[in-house]
Scaffold this active site. Structure first.
Site, mmCIF file in Angstrom:
data_model
loop_
_atom_site.group_PDB
_atom_site.id
_atom_site.type_symbol
_atom_site.label_atom_id
_atom_site.label_comp_id
_atom_site.label_asym_id
_atom_site.label_seq_id
_atom_site.Cartn_x
_atom_site.Cartn_y
_atom_site.Cartn_z
ATOM 1 N N LYS A 29 0.831 -1.209 0.000
ATOM 2 C CA LYS A 29 0.000 0.000 0.000
ATOM 3 C C LYS A 29 0.865 1.259 0.000
ATOM 4 C CE LYS A 29 -4.410 -1.560 1.919
ATOM 5 N NZ LYS A 29 -5.085 -1.895 3.179
ATOM 6 N N THR A 31 3.931 1.523 -1.206
ATOM 7 C CA THR A 31 4.785 1.682 -2.390
ATOM 8 C C THR A 31 4.030 1.532 -3.710
ATOM 9 O OG1 THR A 31 5.295 -0.672 -2.289
ATOM 10 C CG2 THR A 31 6.822 0.806 -1.169
ATOM 11 N N THR A 35 2.858 -7.476 -4.375
ATOM 12 C CA THR A 35 3.581 -8.699 -4.033
ATOM 13 C C THR A 35 2.730 -9.887 -4.475
ATOM 14 O OG1 THR A 35 4.531 -7.603 -2.122
ATOM 15 C CG2 THR A 35 4.643 -10.010 -2.159
ATOM 16 N N HIS A 420 53.957 11.026 85.125
ATOM 17 C CA HIS A 420 54.366 11.711 83.891
ATOM 18 C C HIS A 420 53.704 13.081 83.756
ATOM 19 C CE1 HIS A 420 55.645 7.555 82.724
ATOM 20 N NE2 HIS A 420 56.661 8.246 82.230
ATOM 21 N N ASN A 421 53.891 13.887 84.776
ATOM 22 C CA ASN A 421 53.281 15.218 84.813
ATOM 23 C C ASN A 421 54.354 16.276 84.556
ATOM 24 O OD1 ASN A 421 54.765 15.361 87.232
ATOM 25 N ND2 ASN A 421 53.062 14.400 88.345
ATOM 26 N N TRP A 422 53.980 17.517 84.772
ATOM 27 C CA TRP A 422 54.891 18.632 84.496
ATOM 28 C C TRP A 422 56.202 18.514 85.271
ATOM 29 C CZ3 TRP A 422 57.563 21.928 82.216
ATOM 30 C CH2 TRP A 422 58.123 23.059 82.832
ATOM 31 N N ARG A 423 56.136 18.001 86.502
ATOM 32 C CA ARG A 423 57.372 17.877 87.291
ATOM 33 C C ARG A 423 58.357 16.949 86.577
ATOM 34 N NH1 ARG A 423 57.613 19.968 92.317
ATOM 35 N NH2 ARG A 423 55.669 20.942 92.996
ATOM 36 N N ASP A 461 57.407 14.485 77.156
ATOM 37 C CA ASP A 461 56.294 13.620 77.594
ATOM 38 C C ASP A 461 54.983 14.394 77.652
ATOM 39 O OD1 ASP A 461 56.926 10.957 77.836
ATOM 40 O OD2 ASP A 461 57.718 11.112 79.880
ATOM 41 N N GLN A 634 63.342 -2.730 91.274
ATOM 42 C CA GLN A 634 64.195 -1.556 91.065
ATOM 43 C C GLN A 634 65.638 -2.007 90.816
ATOM 44 O OE1 GLN A 634 62.063 0.890 90.261
ATOM 45 N NE2 GLN A 634 63.232 2.369 91.457
#
Lengths: 716, 716
Positions: A29, A31, A35, A420-423, A461, A634
């Protein structure tokens, strides 16, 4: 909307086409062709159809003959090979493009850690040529899940309508906060549109929102014909670009959240995007989605770093000596105004010196110096004095204010713990000063070396927590996770360097870059050296130096031997640190006996923690139930660790002999105590044995046993 | 060692083979066959040769004829198609495997952030089936570049030989610290070998070291015949595995450092690994190498987090009230022993109350309360008293020790800055207490609410730095980077929550989980509410509540209206926080006039920082050169911000009227001062104008100008 390839296969050629119910006259249809008959056969790739070959309308006959069919079938074999070759070649190209896309994307994603926008941008830009499209846009989605409480108030009060718009599958409101738009046609053009309006051309169709809502891959093969989404009919922007077809995909991260939508427009060859395009772009978006892990990590890393910076600044603020504290030492209120930095430094130095304890009060040059009668504040002043007496304050232009602030800040950095402190921190600094001056070790070192060594000794320390490295490891503290070895020492070192980085307390602020680097390196050496675990590594090296210098008659020769070799200088320095750190053991007995108890008390506290926190039995040294064995322990510590240090130092420099003498004197005391305890233990043991024997004899007597040997077992 | 495919092409068939110099009799000698003549042609894929077809020894003739050649040439066309199909199909398979390998590898790499070992392990395991080999091993290289200084000493002293072994191209000593070994044959088996010995079978050949040293891809196609590397001749391990061929590749990160070596053994089909295997494994190892970015990031993230944790613990340590400080307030020394936690809480409460200022000394229930005569230490005690008077201490089982420690710690959390210091923090807490009690707002809230609100009020500005949110943003401080909005408020909130996480100072420690969550949420609401930027968001909502309750005759109705709706409760709570935060403006004039100056002084300090640090001109409010305009600005602040708050609160609860009265009274004072200043400004302006006019007149007189209008411009 998905692109479907459908192949119609007809194995037996149909002879009467128009009568066949499978025949469609659609093409006829269209083209105008008629067929009449068809001879058709499929091209197969194993079980998968590749295509169909059709011969239409037999020339010179009403239908295809058996001969035609035979010929056709022969031809099909060859056609299949050709079709297969074409198909395979196409698929090879697809797979090849896919692996290229993945490899290039990976190349960009792993180039650097960056945010999602930049990452997507870079990755897509790199693979743009493989995408074979005219334009793409990436919309990034807002990942916010919850609103601020005050923004929710109006909704919860009913004053504002709740959001009813589209949401992602995981419940987020769909909000594209950014669009990256790349026009690949003619002059290439990248645009980044932050907070795009809802009517932006890339959003207005609703397609990205649809994809974000459902997580579907959408392939719109003919936009103009699609009535689901209303695309703009004219050009989308001033570039004149018109959308023909669209492939849109969600970008999903590993948490299954949609983080963005990638949309590709107009395949380069004009055809719609096909299944293979979907495959390639899906591989790409999947990879990009997964790679969002990197962007999230980038964000997390940044946030963690900022939090660290905030905390670090707070530490500095909280530990830095306050103006009032500095004032307490400088005592400049009457003489100077509020801002001592502006003052004449020589005047300041004089004033500062006037405020620190005199040599006659506390003799810092004595190895036997004891901190016990001195207040903690006076120890700060004594610390300052050491630097004046070294002659480094004026030489290296350390402002009095800064020196004071540094020393006070170091003090505040030490925690108020049992030993292990400031002193302890102060004592190590003072002993270093003493070894250099009184011990005459200074002759090997420059003024800068001496300055750094004493400063490092004071800091060695700082921020100690009263538990040792092994405890850090066993309790998996952050310190242990951070540092593989010399855990606490590295922390003390970090701390001392933090102070150097803080201008207002940096005593090394006037140094040149090279000098400053030297100071930093010497801090590394000195502070790490206080890890006793490393002590055995340096013992022999130190002994060799002592052996080598001992026979030298000329002092100059020894000086040259050491000071011309930076490694020897460092080894001696490291051993000096050990000598300082352990110096309590060399102090007069009345001092040592007190300090040893403090050390022991801190050990016992750790032992308690091991029992309670770690649920472990502490070693005897840390077990307060074995405190009676302290004297014996010790003695062992003196014999196996300390003795070598002070013996060798005394051999190296006879001026240091007082330390060795002190040590030996304490050894006598500890031995006495150990012997007394041992005598007690022996007495108890003897008493036990005596009782045992008595019991045995008694038993023999009662049993009338064989030659005093009892067969029964005595249980106490 | 690379696999080379070589194709020999011969276009013209050679007629006399043995005479032809290109002929090799190798195969003839091997097979005993005699090649007489060859007809050969190549199979081409475009310009690339795919293979060669040869016809050997013409049957029934001495040589191939022209006809043979023609037939042969025709046949070649078809053979080419078949060869091409085979080749393309093979290449498709290779590309397909490559993209699968990449996709699966990516899938694993992005699954989680992890270390290099786990990442490689997972990735290789996932793609193992695509590798088509019997076994693989991955050796991970030590990335350490520099040794510890103390390990270098013996080398530098010459006591120990320096390392002379193989090194990576970037100079690292080659040391495989771990091997991942995967046997894919029969029963699959994965082994991870940490610190493998140098004679481990996977290393002993020296191949991984060779690859690590050069970065080459090595393909050993026949191990037994290779004499470069001495592989073990027997089975490598108890599995009986024998190496036949090996493909070994370096894994290189984006920094071009070799991080490991991947080795693949024995291709599944028994053939040697070919170029395509190289391609696939190269894509894999390249991807893996790049993806090491993730492992490095993982490491970096962990380290940053540990550093943050260390710093956070240090902040807590440094700011937490010390036992001595707690003692100072509890003053329990005489009565109790060292450990107050063990004491009877009721006794402790009594003792604590005995130590805090009496109501007659400082009346915390007064809106007009002033902190100025009270010491900072006494303010801590007053803060504690608020909680006792709220009745929440005993109800929520807050240990006296913990309450004291928390309050003292909050105080220490405030910095000693000009305005936003502990005194301000205290005042906001006290005003909250006052609004609840004296202002009778408490009737809407539970005891828990009240407890949380007062606690949040005390914490609301903790660790303030004396600069506002905008300054944080402009100076890109870490706080600004971390928090997108309400920058400082989120920090104060974080801080308050840190205290809740620290058991020894957590006043909410006895609450149930749900209660604790409520407290946390109320902290969110209260502390974020102090961001004035959010004030305008809540104004109308608050006003609506006031409007709604105003006509209610029955108090119960109003209580129900508010307390049954959590949102209304929160809105009022948020506005209460604003009322507290701004309350200085409602204080008696002698207080307000002093406090306003402190606020201004802090603003000016920020203005100074903006000028010096940011190099920007501060806004008038922060510009100390515009300090004369303070009274005028105060009037503006009262009118546009404060007035609404206290007016509405007075309308809501008449008990709060004293605050509004105080505000209005201060408004009068500020207006007076503003007027005085304005009068001065006006006077100067008038004087200026007068002088100008005089000048003008004078000029007119001199010029004899037109009607007093001067054409010259007067410039001062």
């Amino acid at each position: 909307m998905l692109f479907l390839k459908t192949f119609y296969s007809s194995k037996n050629p149909e002879k009467k086409v128009s009568q066949n119910p499978r025949f469609s006259d659609f093409v006829d249809k269209q083209t105008g062709y008629t067929t009449k008959n068809i001879l058709a056969a499929p091209l197969m790739n194993g079980k998968d159809p590749l295509g169909v070959v059709m011969a239409i309308n037999k020339v010179g006959g009403n239908e295809f003959s058996k001969a035609d069919e035979d010929l056709f079938t022969k031809y099909i074999t060859f056609a299949t090979v050709i079709a297969l070759q074409h198909y395979t070649s196409y698929m090879y190209n697809v797979e090849s493009r896919r692996s290229q896309v993945l490899q290039w994307t990976a190349s960009k994603v792993f180039e650097e850690l960056t945010d999602i926008e930049r990452q997507f941008h870079k990755a897509l830009y790199t693979v743009r040529t493989y995408l074979l499209c005219e334009r793409y846009s990436v919309g990034l989605l807002d990942m916010t899940k919850e609103k601020e409480f005050y923004d929710e108030w109006p909704v919860k009060l009913g004053d504002v309508e709740p959001y009813k718009g589209p949401k992602t599958p995981d419940g987020r409101e769909i909000n594209f906060y950014k669009i990256i738009d790349y026009l690949l046609e003619s002059k290439e053009e990248i645009k980044v549109i932050p907070t795009p309006p809802v009517d932006h051309w890339a959003l207005v169709s609703g397609l990205p929102t649809y994809v974000a809502e459902n997580g579907f891959i959408c392939n719109m093969m003919n936009v103009a014909a699609d009535d689901y989404f209303t695309f703009q009919k004219e050009a989308v922007d001033e570039s004149g670009f018109v959308i023909k077809n669209v492939l849109s995909l969600p970008i999903v991260n590993k948490k299954e959240e949609i983080v963005g939508v990638a949309t590709f427009f107009n395949r380069k060859d004009g055809k719609p995007f096909d299944e293979q395009d979907e495959q390639i772009t899906e591989a790409l978006t999947q990879f990009l989605g997964w790679s969002v892990l990197n962007c999230d990590t980038y964000d997390k890393l940044n946030r963690t770093e900022w939090r660290r910076e905030i905390a670090a600044e707070m530490v500095i603020y909280q530990t830095k000596a306050t103006p009032a504290e500095v004032q307490q030492i400088l005592n400049t209120k009457e003489k100077f105004d509020m801002n001592p930095e502006d003052c004449d430094q020589r005047e300041m130095y004089k004033l500062l010196r006037a405020n620190i304890p005199e040599a006659k009060d506390v003799d810092l040059l004595l190895f036997s110096f004891s901190d016990l009668p001195v207040s903690e504040l006076d120890l700060i002043k004594c610390g300052i004095r050491c630097f004046f007496e070294l002659g480094v304050v004026e030489k290296f232009k350390v402002p009095a204010e800064v020196l004071t602030k540094w020393m006070y800040t170091v003090r505040k950095g030490y925690r108020d713990i049992t030993y292990h402190n400031w002193r302890h921190g102060f004592n190590v600094g003072q002993t270093m000063f003493c070894l250099l001056q009184t011990g005459r070790l200074r002759k090997y070192y420059s003024d800068l070396d001496a300055f750094a060594m004493v400063a490092a000794a004071f800091c060695h320390d700082i921020d100690h927590r009263g538990t040792n490295n092994l405890y850090q490891t066993k309790s998996t503290s952050p310190l242990a996770k951070l540092h593989g070895s010399s855990i606490l020492e590295r922390h003390h070192l970090d701390y001392s360097k933090t102070l150097m980085a803080e201008e207002s307390v940096n005593i090394f602020q006037s140094l040149q870059k090279r000098q400053f680097e030297t100071v930093q390196h010497l801090h590394d050496v000195c502070i790490i050296a206080t890890d006793l675990a490393l002590y055995f590594k340096k013992r022999t090296m130190f002994q060799k130096i002592v052996d080598a210098t001992e026979p030298m008659a000329d002092e100059k020769e020894a000086i040259a031997y050491v000071s011309n070799n930076p490694i020897r200088k460092e080894i001696i320095m490291a051993m000096m640190m050990t000598g300082c750190d352990l110096s309590a053991i060399t102090k007069p007995w009345e001092v040592q006996s007190k300090v040893a108890l403090m050390v022991a008390a801190e050990f016992w506290e750790q032992g308690d923690l091991e029992r309670t926190v770690l649920d472990q039995q502490p070693i005897p040294m840390m077990d307060r139930n074995k405190s009676d064995e302290l004297p014996k322990m010790q003695c062992g510590f003196i014999d196996f660790v300390c003795s070598f240090v002070y013996k060798e130092f005394s051999r190296f420099h006879k001026e240091i002999t007082p330390m060795f003498d002190g040590l030996n004197n304490n050894r006598v005391h500890w031995k006495e105590l150990a012997d007394i305890y041992q005598a007690k233990v022996d007495a108890i043991e003897n008493e036990r044995k005596r009782l045992e024997e008595e019991q045995a004899k008694k038993a023999t007597g009662e049993d009338g046993g064989e030659g005093g040997k009892s067969k029964t077992c005595t249980i106490f």
